[in-house]
Design a protein around this motif. Sequence first.
Motif, PDB file in Angstrom:
ATOM      1  N   MET A  86       0.945  -1.024   0.011  1.00 43.55           N
ATOM      2  CA  MET A  86      -0.087  -0.101  -0.046  1.00 43.55           C
ATOM      3  C   MET A  86       1.162   1.601   0.166  1.00 43.55           C
ATOM      4  N   ASN A 157      -7.797 -10.311  -8.299  1.00 48.47           N
ATOM      5  CA  ASN A 157      -7.644 -10.518  -6.729  1.00 48.47           C
ATOM      6  C   ASN A 157      -9.065 -10.194  -7.130  1.00 48.47           C
ATOM      7  N   ASP A 182      -0.282  -3.712 -10.902  1.00 52.10           N
ATOM      8  CA  ASP A 182      -0.293  -4.606 -10.111  1.00 52.10           C
ATOM      9  C   ASP A 182       0.338  -5.812 -10.498  1.00 52.10           C
ATOM     10  N   PHE A 185       0.033 -10.658  -7.985  1.00 49.82           N
ATOM     11  CA  PHE A 185      -0.257 -12.571  -8.058  1.00 49.82           C
ATOM     12  C   PHE A 185       1.208 -13.317  -9.206  1.00 49.82           C
ATOM     13  N   MET A 202       4.077  -2.909  -9.368  1.00 53.57           N
ATOM     14  CA  MET A 202       3.686  -2.568  -8.800  1.00 53.57           C
ATOM     15  C   MET A 202       3.589  -4.197  -7.959  1.00 53.57           C
ATOM     16  N   SER A 204       3.223  -5.802  -4.450  1.00 54.72           N
ATOM     17  CA  SER A 204       3.063  -6.325  -2.346  1.00 54.72           C
ATOM     18  C   SER A 204       3.948  -7.750  -2.689  1.00 54.72           C
ATOM     19  N   ALA A 217       6.326  -5.542   2.773  1.00 54.26           N
ATOM     20  CA  ALA A 217       7.307  -4.609   1.760  1.00 54.26           C
ATOM     21  C   ALA A 217       6.261  -4.612   0.466  1.00 54.26           C
TER      22      ALA A 217
HETATM   23  N1  PLP Z   1      -1.480  -5.979  -4.321  1.00 48.88           N
HETATM   24  C1  PLP Z   1      -2.462  -6.739  -3.701  1.00 48.88           C
HETATM   25  C2  PLP Z   1      -2.583  -7.519  -5.704  1.00 48.88           C
HETATM   26  C3  PLP Z   1      -2.622  -7.567  -3.085  1.00 48.88           C
HETATM   27  O1  PLP Z   1      -3.239  -8.055  -3.123  1.00 48.88           O
HETATM   28  C4  PLP Z   1      -2.251  -6.258  -1.280  1.00 48.88           C
HETATM   29  C5  PLP Z   1      -1.925  -7.349  -0.079  1.00 48.88           C
HETATM   30  O2  PLP Z   1      -3.207  -7.964   0.291  1.00 48.88           O
HETATM   31  C6  PLP Z   1      -1.686  -5.518  -1.725  1.00 48.88           C
HETATM   32  C7  PLP Z   1      -1.278  -5.003  -3.606  1.00 48.88           C
HETATM   33  C8  PLP Z   1      -1.734  -3.991  -1.053  1.00 48.88           C
HETATM   34  O3  PLP Z   1       0.261  -4.678  -0.344  1.00 48.88           O
HETATM   35  P1  PLP Z   1       0.342  -4.893   1.457  1.00 48.88           P
HETATM   36  O4  PLP Z   1      -0.761  -5.445   2.225  1.00 48.88           O
HETATM   37  O5  PLP Z   1       2.036  -5.097   1.409  1.00 48.88           O
HETATM   38  O6  PLP Z   1       0.266  -3.344   1.565  1.00 48.88           O
END
Ligand code: PLP
Length: 389
Positions: A86, A157, A182, A185, A202, A204, A217
């Motif tokens: 995030m 997700n 993102d 996955f 990006m 996670s 992180a």
């Molecule tokens: N993007 C995806 C696809 C995620 O599943 C998540 C968290 O579950 C995030 C971003 C956010 O990441 P973080 O929990 O490391 O802040």
Amino acid sequence: MTKRHPDTELIHAGEGAPSNAMPVTTPIYSSSTFTFASSAELEAYQQGRSQSFMYSRYANPTVMAVEAKLAAAEGGEAAMLLSSGMAATSTALFGLLQSGDEVICSAAIYGGTLQVLRSFLDRFGVRARFVSMEQLGALGSVIGPSTKVVWFESPTNPTLRCADIAAVASVCRAKGVVSIVDNTFASPVNQQPLTLGADLVMHSATKYLNGHSDVTAGALVGSKALIDRVMPARKLLGGVLEPASAYALGRGMKTLGVRIARHNSNALTIARWLETHPGVSRVCYPGLESHPDHDIARRQMHGCGGMVCFESRDGQDGAVRFFDRIALFQRAASLGGVESLCSLPVLTSQYGLSDEQLAEAGVTRGMVRLSVGLEDSEDLIADVQQALD
Ligand code: PLP
């Protein structure tokens, strides 16, 4: 002879130091600040004429070593590590946008990303418009004059839908819009959005990149020019990753390739098995021929990852029953670790969304999400079977 502080003696190992003092792993430079030999050296740093370090919120050797590794893995020029996924998302958006700008985002998106776009950025005059996967596929007619960023996940997700990254990226490039994927996955082992034409990736890094459920992180990867554009936001908002976590992340990344190969094969085996079970009405896994985006996944992914989502034929009651009975899979949010986890999207990543928002994200109340780990696939199937029967 210059008198040194004992703490710096080890770094500047001089006379009498062993000749083979080079470490195999990057050490954890936990120092928050770094010394300068003179005012001239400090001035050279400030003017961008030296590679020195000044302050760990700006840059740190341990963090930088892992950033270089991640940039190479994604096929990017530069990377930036942050304190969570995030933090990566918000830093990218604050770094690239200003009041009056618009972000187009796929409605099928991680709940946290949705909330940042919907409830935070509008306070700063940035508008978010959410689009279906179908609209994302016809982006040319959706992008408007104030659109500056297109943000999407692939696979999504928790529904594992895939967007044609090359097609979205090429429309964005033609319209001068920054495309951000993102890639959490998929991981860079299965998919490299930058090589498909996207501008920024990006992650996670909490998930597959680290892989051991013990680091929080985030990361951004892209061209040096784009990472430099976002860098002031990381420096000033302060969401930097601290060195010990960066070290652990770098260690996790050493086994990324072998871990992902096993996640891919275990998940495909379980997805195929689930498709045959009468208690399951739908299985979402891009590696299955029945998946609506199977062809896209085959074109742009090397493997389809470790996430499997399925819908119980008994709706929410069936999903809850499964969740409460599963044993080898642990009941936990998050994903991407070596251990298998099970979650219910409506009680975790999509918690609190209205029925309309759930429908937009393609999420149903009977969905179960599995993060398939590295255990023996026969043991995992036996567990899923006892929980379903
Ligand atoms: N993007 C995806 C696809 C995620 O599943 C998540 C968290 O579950 C995030 C971003 C956010 O990441 P973080 O929990 O490391 O802040």
